[in-house]
Motif scaffolding. Structure first.
Motif, short mmCIF file in Angstrom:
data_model
loop_
_atom_site.label_atom_id
_atom_site.label_comp_id
_atom_site.label_asym_id
_atom_site.label_seq_id
_atom_site.Cartn_x
_atom_site.Cartn_y
_atom_site.Cartn_z
N ALA A 1 3.55 -23.59 -46.45
CA ALA A 1 4.00 -23.69 -45.06
C ALA A 1 4.15 -22.31 -44.43
N ARG A 2 4.64 -21.33 -45.19
CA ARG A 2 4.83 -19.99 -44.62
C ARG A 2 3.48 -19.35 -44.28
N PHE A 3 2.48 -19.55 -45.13
CA PHE A 3 1.16 -18.98 -44.86
C PHE A 3 0.57 -19.57 -43.58
N LEU A 4 0.72 -20.88 -43.39
CA LEU A 4 0.23 -21.51 -42.17
C LEU A 4 1.00 -21.02 -40.95
N ALA A 5 2.32 -20.84 -41.09
CA ALA A 5 3.13 -20.37 -39.96
C ALA A 5 2.74 -18.94 -39.57
N GLU A 6 2.47 -18.09 -40.56
CA GLU A 6 2.03 -16.72 -40.26
C GLU A 6 0.67 -16.73 -39.56
N PHE A 7 -0.22 -17.61 -40.01
CA PHE A 7 -1.54 -17.72 -39.37
C PHE A 7 -1.40 -18.15 -37.91
N ILE A 8 -0.54 -19.14 -37.66
CA ILE A 8 -0.32 -19.60 -36.28
C ILE A 8 0.28 -18.48 -35.43
N CYS A 9 1.23 -17.74 -36.00
CA CYS A 9 1.86 -16.64 -35.27
C CYS A 9 0.84 -15.58 -34.88
N GLN A 10 -0.02 -15.20 -35.82
CA GLN A 10 -1.04 -14.18 -35.53
C GLN A 10 -1.99 -14.64 -34.43
N GLN A 11 -2.38 -15.91 -34.46
CA GLN A 11 -3.31 -16.41 -33.45
C GLN A 11 -2.65 -16.49 -32.07
N LEU A 12 -1.39 -16.93 -32.03
CA LEU A 12 -0.70 -17.03 -30.74
C LEU A 12 -0.47 -15.65 -30.13
N GLU A 13 -0.18 -14.65 -30.97
CA GLU A 13 0.02 -13.30 -30.45
C GLU A 13 -1.28 -12.68 -29.96
N LYS A 14 -2.42 -13.22 -30.41
CA LYS A 14 -3.72 -12.79 -29.90
C LYS A 14 -4.14 -13.58 -28.66
N ARG A 15 -3.22 -14.41 -28.14
CA ARG A 15 -3.40 -15.19 -26.92
C ARG A 15 -4.48 -16.26 -27.06
N VAL A 16 -4.60 -16.81 -28.26
CA VAL A 16 -5.48 -17.97 -28.47
C VAL A 16 -4.74 -19.22 -27.99
N PRO A 17 -5.40 -20.15 -27.27
CA PRO A 17 -4.72 -21.37 -26.81
C PRO A 17 -4.07 -22.13 -27.96
N PHE A 18 -2.85 -22.61 -27.72
CA PHE A 18 -2.06 -23.17 -28.82
C PHE A 18 -2.68 -24.44 -29.39
N ARG A 19 -3.36 -25.24 -28.57
CA ARG A 19 -3.97 -26.47 -29.09
C ARG A 19 -5.09 -26.14 -30.07
N ARG A 20 -5.86 -25.11 -29.78
CA ARG A 20 -6.91 -24.69 -30.69
C ARG A 20 -6.31 -24.16 -32.00
N VAL A 21 -5.19 -23.45 -31.88
CA VAL A 21 -4.52 -22.91 -33.08
C VAL A 21 -4.02 -24.05 -33.96
N ILE A 22 -3.39 -25.05 -33.35
CA ILE A 22 -2.88 -26.19 -34.12
C ILE A 22 -4.03 -26.92 -34.82
N LYS A 23 -5.13 -27.11 -34.10
CA LYS A 23 -6.27 -27.83 -34.67
C LYS A 23 -6.85 -27.08 -35.87
N SER A 24 -7.03 -25.77 -35.74
CA SER A 24 -7.59 -24.99 -36.85
C SER A 24 -6.62 -24.94 -38.04
N SER A 25 -5.31 -24.90 -37.76
CA SER A 25 -4.33 -24.88 -38.85
C SER A 25 -4.33 -26.19 -39.62
N ILE A 26 -4.46 -27.30 -38.90
CA ILE A 26 -4.50 -28.60 -39.56
C ILE A 26 -5.76 -28.73 -40.42
N LEU A 27 -6.88 -28.21 -39.94
CA LEU A 27 -8.11 -28.24 -40.74
C LEU A 27 -7.94 -27.43 -42.03
N LYS A 28 -7.28 -26.27 -41.94
CA LYS A 28 -7.03 -25.46 -43.14
C LYS A 28 -6.14 -26.23 -44.12
N ALA A 29 -5.12 -26.92 -43.60
CA ALA A 29 -4.21 -27.67 -44.46
C ALA A 29 -4.92 -28.85 -45.13
N GLN A 30 -5.80 -29.52 -44.40
CA GLN A 30 -6.52 -30.66 -44.98
C GLN A 30 -7.49 -30.20 -46.06
#
Length: 210
Positions: free
Chosen positions: A118-147
């Motif tokens: 969970a921490r690795f996924l949270a760090e990945f989401i944080c890095q993407q959001l700070e790069k101004r990537v749209p949050f829906r795209r970030v959530i979708k890519s994070s879920i794909l990584k988890a699956q």
């Protein structure tokens, strides 16, 4: 409103174990807790590029053993362990100057499947959001990584001024099963903060593995 309990503390001793192993008298308990917080903050800041996922602390009289679980052990070790020796010396000096001098031992453990953490996924989401990537795209890519990591379920929640909106809101997505009420369920949880141009975004990640 429903009262939320911390998923890891709720399962302590059932499916989760403690991350600090020591015993103290009531008079020294406060100082040990302060030392643990200082050690964790120090390591997370120093090894931010190594993706530190967990830190276990074990104490004896003047002996301190740290077991650090990382996704990129080569960043921590360096050439012939030079980075690890430098980290050990710097941390022991910082502890001696602020608290007590210890005989310090650091063990590095590689996490073979970090995408299931969970921490690795949270760090990945944080890095993407700070790069101004749209949050829906970030959530979708994070879920794909988890699956792909083989998780049974994952839930991701982001709160704040999403995509720079004037009014803050909370968005969450759940895929698969995340049984938070089942004590025997192997639930991993992490909360994280992303510092964006419009303010802080709160990130919560719940994962369920077999």
């Amino acid at each position: 409103m429903g009262q939320k309990v911390h998923p890891l503390g709720f399962r302590m001793g059932i499916s989760n174990s403690h991350s600090s192993y020591w015993f103290s008298k009531p008079t020294s308990y406060l100082f040990f807790v302060q030392e643990d917080i200082f050690i964790r903050d120090y390591i997370y800041s120093k090894l931010s590029e190594a993706s530190v996922l967990n830190i276990d602390i074990k104490r004896k009289v003047n002996f301190l053993c740290l077991t650090i679980s990382v996704a990129k052990p080569s960043v921590v070790m360096g050439v012939n362990g030079s980075n690890l020796d430098g980290l050990r010396n710097d941390l022991s000096e910082a502890l001696a100057s602020k608290f007590v001098k210890y005989n310090l031992t650091i063990n590095i453990v590689e996490v073979l499947n970090p995408d299931a953490n969970a921490r690795f996924l949270a760090e990945f989401i944080c890095q993407q959001l700070e790069k101004r990537v749209p949050f829906r795209r970030v959530i979708k890519s994070s879920i794909l990584k988890a699956q792909k990591a083989g998780l049974k379920g994952v839930k991701i929640q982001i709160a704040g001024r999403l995509n720079g909106a004037e009014i803050a809101r909370t968005e969450w997505v759940r895929v698969g099963q995340v049984p938070l009420h089942t004590l025997k369920a192997n639930i991993d949880y992490c909360s994280y903060k992303a510092q964006t141009l419009y303010g802080i975004l709160g990130i919560k990640v719940f994962t369920y593995s077999s």
